[in-house]
Design a protein around this motif. Structure first.
Motif, short mmCIF file in Angstrom:
data_model
loop_
_atom_site.label_atom_id
_atom_site.label_comp_id
_atom_site.label_asym_id
_atom_site.label_seq_id
_atom_site.Cartn_x
_atom_site.Cartn_y
_atom_site.Cartn_z
N ARG A 128 -53.49 -10.49 -41.95
CA ARG A 128 -54.50 -11.03 -40.94
C ARG A 128 -55.47 -11.88 -41.63
N THR A 170 -53.92 -15.12 -41.66
CA THR A 170 -54.09 -15.67 -40.57
C THR A 170 -55.62 -16.46 -40.19
N ASN A 177 -55.53 -19.63 -42.32
CA ASN A 177 -54.97 -20.94 -41.66
C ASN A 177 -55.57 -21.46 -40.42
#
Length: 313
Positions: free
Chosen positions: A307, A310, A313
């Motif tokens: 997570r 993520t 990004n």
């Protein structure tokens, strides 16, 4: 980790500590509960030993009931537990060493490729475990015997002094050869039979049956060992002692005290093997629970890192 699954705490303990503790406690409790019959068994085996009066007369008659009544009358209720302290002191390390070393010897004798253990190798593991424990604790067994049959020995310290005067250190190891000869086949039969019997049979019943088979087969060896241990200031060969018993009393003399021994020994072994088996099972469950928690934490950490990547990004 373990707060979410308390059983996992058991899995944190070192395996050796768990097995040693289980073996020690089960042996000590069982021995104390059956001490009265153990005392009478020894008196019957040695035909009263160095006792006198009613106890000697009852033991020489070979009667279990008469011997029980004679001990109660001559020494009181606590007389049944005479010699129990050195017995418990012996049983604690003996049970721990015996049961834990059996697990170690099973691993040693197991097939290196398949991990399987044949009946013969299982018998060998049991024999080695019995001999290992016997070598470590034989002096305490000699002390326990002397206190049980010699009215002059009123304490553990007193028994140590008498044996030391009789022969020094070798006196504490009288009968070791006979003990080894007796314990090797006995423990080979008891431990391997317990493992080989169907697992759907209750653990106590398996322990009781295994002890019965081993006791019937090996009891004469124990009788000869007791006679050798009582010899003052000398050690006699096993064959000589066995021959003397047969000449004086016939083959039945080798089974003197068998009934109280069976009554005492069979439930004793059933309890001990059951407690040890349950401790191993509980420890295995604890390790499984601990591994589940560790795997769960690892998954949660991986998900958290996923997570985090993520979001970046």
């Amino acid at each position: 980790v373990a707060r979410r699954k308390p059983v996992a705490l058991f899995g944190l303990a070192p395996r050796a500590l768990v097995l040693f503790t289980a073996g020690a406690l089960s042996g000590a409790i069982a021995k104390t509960m059956t001490a009265p019959l153990d005392r009478v068994k020894i008196l019957l085996q040695v035909r009263g030993g160095l006792q006198s009066g009613a106890i000697a007369e009852a033991a020489q008659s070979g009667s279990l009931i008469k011997s029980l009544l004679a001990v109660a009358k001559q020494e009181g209720v606590m007389g049944f537990w005479k010699g129990n302290l050195p017995q418990v002191l012996r049983v604690v390390p003996y049970s721990a060493a015996q049961l834990y070393s059996y697990e170690c010897f099973k691993q040693f004798f197991a097939d290196k490729e398949t991990g399987e253990l044949s009946v013969y190798r299982r018998l060998g593991a049991g024999a080695c475990a019995g001999m290992t424990a016997t070598i470590l604790t034989h002096p305490l067994d000699t002390l326990r015997l002397r206190i049980a049959v010699d009215p002059k020995c009123r304490s553990l310290v007193g028994a140590i002094g008498i044996l030391a005067k009789e022969g020094g250190l070798p006196a504490f190891y009288r009968g070791l050869g006979a003990s080894m000869a007796g314990i090797a086949p006995y423990m080979a039969l008891e431990l391997s039979t317990y493992d080989i019997l169907p697992q759907n049979i209750p653990s106590f019943a398996r322990g009781f049956t295994a002890a019965l088979i081993a006791t019937v087969s090996c009891y004469p060896l124990d009788t000869v060992r007791r006679r050798i241990q009582l010899e003052a200031a000398r050690s006699i060969p096993w064959g000589v002692a066995a021959g003397a018993i047969v000449r004086e009393e016939g083959v039945g003399g080798l089974y003197r005290g068998f009934l109280p021994n069976a009554v005492k020994n069979l439930p004793n072994k059933g309890i001990k093997l059951t407690v040890f088996s349950e401790a191993k099972a509980a420890y295995a469950r604890g390790q499984d629970a601990l591994q589940e928690l560790l795997d769960e934490e690892a998954r949660e950490r991986n998900m958290g890192r996923g997570r985090e990547r993520t979001r970046r990004n």
